[in-house]
Design an enzyme around this catalytic site. Structure first.
Site, PDB file in Angstrom:
ATOM      1  N   GLY A  57      37.241  31.387  38.589  1.00 30.65           N
ATOM      2  CA  GLY A  57      37.625  32.173  37.428  1.00 30.65           C
ATOM      3  C   GLY A  57      38.954  31.746  36.850  1.00 30.65           C
ATOM      4  O   GLY A  57      39.731  31.036  37.489  1.00 30.65           O
ATOM      5  N   ARG A  58      39.177  32.202  35.627  1.00 30.17           N
ATOM      6  CA  ARG A  58      40.439  31.956  34.938  1.00 30.17           C
ATOM      7  C   ARG A  58      40.995  33.287  34.486  1.00 30.17           C
ATOM      8  O   ARG A  58      40.318  34.043  33.791  1.00 30.17           O
ATOM      9  CB  ARG A  58      40.243  31.026  33.735  1.00 30.17           C
ATOM     10  CG  ARG A  58      39.915  29.600  34.147  1.00 30.17           C
ATOM     11  CD  ARG A  58      39.608  28.715  32.959  1.00 30.17           C
ATOM     12  NE  ARG A  58      39.299  27.360  33.434  1.00 30.17           N
ATOM     13  CZ  ARG A  58      40.159  26.351  33.407  1.00 30.17           C
ATOM     14  NH1 ARG A  58      41.361  26.554  32.912  1.00 30.17           N
ATOM     15  NH2 ARG A  58      39.822  25.173  33.860  1.00 30.17           N
ATOM     16  N   GLY A  59      42.194  33.568  34.900  1.00 32.80           N
ATOM     17  CA  GLY A  59      42.822  34.825  34.534  1.00 32.80           C
ATOM     18  C   GLY A  59      43.715  34.662  33.325  1.00 32.80           C
ATOM     19  O   GLY A  59      43.628  33.680  32.575  1.00 32.80           O
ATOM     20  N   SER A  60      44.606  35.629  33.140  1.00 31.56           N
ATOM     21  CA  SER A  60      45.464  35.623  31.965  1.00 31.56           C
ATOM     22  C   SER A  60      46.484  34.501  32.006  1.00 31.56           C
ATOM     23  O   SER A  60      46.981  34.075  30.975  1.00 31.56           O
ATOM     24  CB  SER A  60      46.182  36.969  31.842  1.00 31.56           C
ATOM     25  OG  SER A  60      46.928  37.237  33.008  1.00 31.56           O
ATOM     26  N   TYR A  61      46.797  33.996  33.183  1.00 33.22           N
ATOM     27  CA  TYR A  61      47.818  32.956  33.239  1.00 33.22           C
ATOM     28  C   TYR A  61      47.583  31.958  34.359  1.00 33.22           C
ATOM     29  O   TYR A  61      48.488  31.259  34.780  1.00 33.22           O
ATOM     30  CB  TYR A  61      49.213  33.569  33.385  1.00 33.22           C
ATOM     31  CG  TYR A  61      49.456  34.322  34.664  1.00 33.22           C
ATOM     32  CD1 TYR A  61      50.218  33.763  35.694  1.00 33.22           C
ATOM     33  CD2 TYR A  61      48.942  35.591  34.858  1.00 33.22           C
ATOM     34  CE1 TYR A  61      50.435  34.455  36.870  1.00 33.22           C
ATOM     35  CE2 TYR A  61      49.159  36.290  36.025  1.00 33.22           C
ATOM     36  CZ  TYR A  61      49.919  35.715  37.029  1.00 33.22           C
ATOM     37  OH  TYR A  61      50.132  36.404  38.199  1.00 33.22           O
ATOM     38  N   ASP A  91      48.875  47.156  34.542  1.00 26.57           N
ATOM     39  CA  ASP A  91      47.703  46.518  33.931  1.00 26.57           C
ATOM     40  C   ASP A  91      46.445  46.857  34.729  1.00 26.57           C
ATOM     41  O   ASP A  91      45.617  45.995  35.005  1.00 26.57           O
ATOM     42  CB  ASP A  91      47.900  45.001  33.856  1.00 26.57           C
ATOM     43  CG  ASP A  91      46.901  44.335  32.903  1.00 26.57           C
ATOM     44  OD1 ASP A  91      46.344  45.036  32.026  1.00 26.57           O
ATOM     45  OD2 ASP A  91      46.671  43.120  33.042  1.00 26.57           O
TER      46      ASP A  91
END
Length: 430
Positions: free
Chosen positions: A95-99, A246
């Protein structure tokens, strides 16, 4: 060099609304979630020769730590460089998160699966988010089964890796990272000399809360278990002076190692460690009149009176006061109320960017859907209709608790400790 403005990574109100057409609901993503960096594929191994030809990469006196599927050097007894075998092997991107980018990996020594999150320190905002997560998780002296566990954090530069330790003033690399965050300009490395932070964490094979809930039939027993687990996690974090800021289903992971699902609150990139003026993690407000805002004369923090001013988070879960940029840890209680309400009633919307169906409640205004917190800010007297669905199995106790959690006035919401007690009561009675 250009300076970094925090507003570039924080989700600030911009007046836009989400519109619904043809029965499809949409949302706007937060600015933080939009900060996807073009990260490369799994790092290739660096050869011994390549490392030898790059002197002075780790100019600290500390020992370089062996790390991932990349080779690097360690000085031997004679001072000569020798290659060290990596401790982890990266298996696949999950996966790819916000940063950052998250990989499934395996510890070579034990064979245990771990999650490895890689962040390239190519921008001050990335460094700031990474340090926030690092500081929050390393500030915890005890573990909690519902908070994701950080095994270690490693700073890697040109194949050389160094374990990060909290507040290590002897580490030049660590101090440069802090300087990068504070000054808002690039301090560490150059484009031809990439610098990465690697977070090694426990692996959660069950996906996130969205995936788990929406892929299964409604189960009141699972809902009650998840409600207790979530409130226990937030109570633990708040007792340790951490405001998550968050909370959303994307940031709640599922572990199934024990057979039954165990929730793990994760992604602390926007979190804040609230501390007194004398603490190493002193946050946004300086001391005032001796005790400072939210702390007493001894520097002991009342996290529910410690004021924060960076309007951040994900809009469908943000409390009214967060939109205004003046809030406390009670904002986490509001976000948790939105998550639990949506989970119990399976209220969802379609994310406009990812096209994913996400758990989240909202207020419909004509053809538009508006986050509950934003709607309450515009109309503090608005009455929330809980439950939303006519045929709902929600108990009166859960209904009353959700209404209290979503109160427009933060002072009317229970704190995390009170919430944990009440949640145990209402779920056991259901």
């Amino acid at each position: 060099m250009p300076t970094f403005n925090k507003k570039e990574v924080m989700d600030l109100r911009n007046g836009k609304r989400r519109k619904v057409s043809g029965g499809v609901r949409s949302s706007r993503r937060t600015a933080a979630a939009r900060m996807k960096r073009e990260a490369g594929k799994v790092l290739r191994s660096l050869t011994v020769e390549n490392n030898i030809n790059r002197p002075g990469l780790m100019d600290d006196d500390e020992e370089e730590e062996d790390c991932f599927s990349i080779s690097f050097l360690r000085a031997g007894p004679s001072g000569a460089a020798s290659a060290v075998s990596p401790r982890y092997s990266l298996l696949r991107e999950v996966g790819r998160g916000s940063y950052g980018v998250v990989y499934e990996a395996v510890a070579r020594r034990t064979g245990a699966k771990v999650a490895v999150k890689r962040l390239q320190c190519d921008a001050p905002e990335n460094v700031e988010l990474a340090l926030a997560e690092f500081w929050a998780l390393t500030s915890l002296e005890n573990r909690h089964q519902n908070v994701v566990q950080l095994e270690e954090c490693v700073l890697q530069r040109n194949g050389l890796a160094q374990k990060m330790s909290h507040g290590n003033k002897r580490s030049k690399q660590y101090l440069r990272l802090v300087e990068t965050s504070l000054k808002g300009e690039r301090i560490l490395g150059y484009p031809e000399e990439p610098c990465y932070l690697w977070f090694v964490m426990e692996f959660c094979e069950g996906g996130d809360l969205n995936q788990y809930i929406l892929s299964r039939r409604p189960d009141p027993q699972t809902n009650r278990s998840f409600m207790r687990q979530l409130t226990s996690a937030i109570a633990f974090l708040h007792k340790n002076n951490i405001v998550h800021r968050d909370l959303k289903p994307d940031n709640i992971l599922i572990s199934q190692k024990s057979g039954s699902p165990v929730l793990k609150v994760a992604d602390f990139g926007l979190s804040k460690v609230c501390a007194g003026a004398n603490s190493k993690n002193f946050e946004e407000h300086p001391a005032a009149g001796g005790g400072g805002r939210g702390s007493n004369q001894n520097g002991v923090v009342n996290i529910n009176k410690f004021w924060l001013s960076s309007a951040c988070g994900s809009d469908f879960y943000m409390a009214p006061e967060v939109w205004e940029g003046h809030y406390t840890a009670k904002a986490d209680i509001f976000a948790l109320g939105i998550i639990i309400w949506a989970m119990v009633e399976r209220i969802t919307f379609i994310d406009a960017e990812s096209k994913r169906e996400l758990l989240g409640t909202y207020v419909r205004q004509g053809t538009e859907i508006v986050p509950v917190g934003e709607a309450l800010l515009e109309n503090p007297k608005m009455v929330l209709h809980i439950p939303q669905k006519a045929r709902s199995s929600m108990s009166e106790g859960v209904k009353k608790l959700l209404l209290d959690m979503l109160a427009v006035n933060p002072q009317d919401r229970p704190d995390a400790v009170q919430l944990e007690v009440r949640m145990d009561q209402v779920t056991c009675a259901a």
